[in-house]
Design an enzyme around this catalytic site. Structure first.
Site, PDB file in Angstrom:
ATOM      1  N   TYR A  15      70.089  49.615  19.726  1.00  0.00           N
ATOM      2  CA  TYR A  15      69.260  49.096  18.634  1.00  0.00           C
ATOM      3  C   TYR A  15      70.077  48.940  17.354  1.00  0.00           C
ATOM      4  CZ  TYR A  15      64.901  49.490  21.224  1.00  0.00           C
ATOM      5  OH  TYR A  15      63.892  49.312  22.138  1.00  0.00           O
TER       6      TYR A  15
ATOM      7  N   GLU B  71      59.814  54.257  24.794  1.00  0.00           N
ATOM      8  CA  GLU B  71      60.736  54.231  25.925  1.00  0.00           C
ATOM      9  C   GLU B  71      61.162  55.630  26.362  1.00  0.00           C
ATOM     10  OE1 GLU B  71      63.786  51.638  24.410  1.00  0.00           O
ATOM     11  OE2 GLU B  71      62.329  50.029  24.124  1.00  0.00           O
TER      12      GLU B  71
ATOM     13  N   ARG C 186      67.519  40.978  37.018  1.00  0.00           N
ATOM     14  CA  ARG C 186      66.262  40.237  36.965  1.00  0.00           C
ATOM     15  C   ARG C 186      65.120  41.154  37.401  1.00  0.00           C
ATOM     16  NH1 ARG C 186      69.651  37.626  35.061  1.00  0.00           N
ATOM     17  NH2 ARG C 186      70.172  35.424  35.354  1.00  0.00           N
TER      18      ARG C 186
ATOM     19  N   GLY D 109      53.547  33.922  40.586  1.00  0.00           N
ATOM     20  CA  GLY D 109      52.735  34.896  39.865  1.00  0.00           C
ATOM     21  C   GLY D 109      51.717  35.593  40.742  1.00  0.00           C
TER      22      GLY D 109
END
Length: 376
Positions: free
Chosen positions: A100, A140, A197, A259
């Site tokens: 970050y 997280e 992915r 989907g």
């Protein structure tokens, strides 16, 4: 205690500069990524989706999330659903808290260069960034993360361009998962890049996970062409917050194309427990032969006492009801206003379904999108 509000001075500066930042966010994002990848090429090679970088959707998604968060702060609201979605995506690809700071350096540097803003305005947007980053880091921290090697124990050809992989961890038990979640898969490509992915779980057993992959890019091509039964691949812990909520109200499972994978998993979960809920399954595809899990949809809906399926094909093969030809249209489907809707598919489909649902008075809407979230 984590700060959750902008300071009064920063609120004033962000409100005044938000239109300019929003208007230039494409240029800002492009410069930001160029700077970051020049200094940290490994992030471009192994962490960020190269396809989404090439077509510009990743910068668009970044723009939308930052603008939405800033606008929410000004309105006294936090876009919780968006932040949860981002947090799950981050842990699924292995984003670490330290990264970050890298993003902050190059993003704020790009804002300053593109807009020539004052130090005060730069500091205000830095405050926005860290409010968002700290919220995500906090979320997280409590999500499962990590990679495990899995052996492919089976693969099935669902359609010409969709393959299902059944995988089992080499060491230890199958991690817990919920219908609607996804896993990240990391593969090493010919140029040495280790690209990642996400693929929705289309099913599971006590000792294996199942995910399905449509051929549409360099990673999916690699999985289709190179990964066979017996292969070992790197798979993340299951992630994703679009899962079936408990209750007894009506449920809509609406999908388009690939989907259908999380929707089939949800449908299987409902069928396995003999759910008495009203379940409306809606799917859109090009034709009968491109529709993955077509037989599963009919079989699972048939197991439900209150299940109905509505299938739309753009170019159906052979005889097909005229009212089911073309894109998915919810207008002719009875949807109680207390329906909980789950959506998954391409961005235009998600936008169209959301508009139709809101028009019908359905407001409890959850969606999963493959790739960067451009639905805002």
């Amino acid at each position: 205690m984590r700060k959750t509000m902008l300071s009064p001075k920063s609120t004033e500066l962000v409100e005044a500069s938000l239109p300019a930042v929003a208007a230039a966010i494409g240029e800002i994002s492009e410069l930001f990524y160029a700077r970051m990848f020049e200094e940290h090429p490994v992030l471009q090679r192994d962490l960020f989706n190269r396809g989404n970088q090439a077509n510009g959707t990743q910068p668009q998604a970044l723009a939308g999330s930052v603008a939405a968060f800033a606008a929410g702060l000004l309105a006294g609201q936090t876009p919780d659903a968006m932040l949860r979605r981002i947090a799950h995506k981050h842990v699924s690809v292995g984003v670490t808290p330290g990264q970050y700071a890298v993003v902050h350096k190059h993003l704020l540097g790009a804002v300053a260069e593109v807009l020539q803003v004052s130090e005060e305005i730069g500091a205000a947007w830095s405050e926005v960034y860290w409010l968002m980053a700290d919220t995500l880091i906090g979320l997280e921290r409590f999500l499962p993360r990590g990679w495990e090697e899995h052996r492919v124990i089976a693969r099935f050809q669902e359609t010409d361009d969709v393959v299902t992989f059944v995988v089992r961890p080499l060491n230890g038990p199958v991690p817990p998962s919920q219908a609607g979640q996804y896993v990240s898969v990391q593969v090493e490509l010919e140029d040495g890049a280790r690209q990642i992915r996400q693929y929705s779980l289309s099913g599971r057993t006590d000792d294996a996970l199942q995910f399905s992959v449509k051929r549409d890019g360099e990673v999916s091509n690699h999985l289709h062409d190179e990964v066979v039964a017996g292969s070992v691949i790197n798979v993340s812990q299951p992630s994703g917050d679009v899962t079936l909520e408990p209750g007894d109200g009506p449920v809509l499972l609406a999908s388009a194309g690939i989907g259908c994978t999380p929707m089939v998993a949800m449908l299987a979960e409902l069928a396995a427990v003999g759910s008495p809920r009203e379940v409306i399954a809606v799917h859109g595809d090009r034709d009968q032969f491109t529709h993955p899990f077509r037989a599963d949809l009919a079989q699972l809906v048939g197991k439900l006492d209150n299940g109905l399926a509505h299938v739309f094909y753009e170019r159906p093969v052979g005889e097909w009801p005229a009212e089911r030809t073309g894109y998915v249209d919810l207008a002719g489907i009875d949807l109680p206003q207390d329906t909980t809707a789950y959506l998954c598919g391409p961005t235009p489909f998600l936008k169209a379904m959301r508009a139709q649902l809101l028009g019908a008075g359905v407001t409890d809407i959850h969606y999963e999108v493959f790739g960067p979230d451009l639905t805002r």
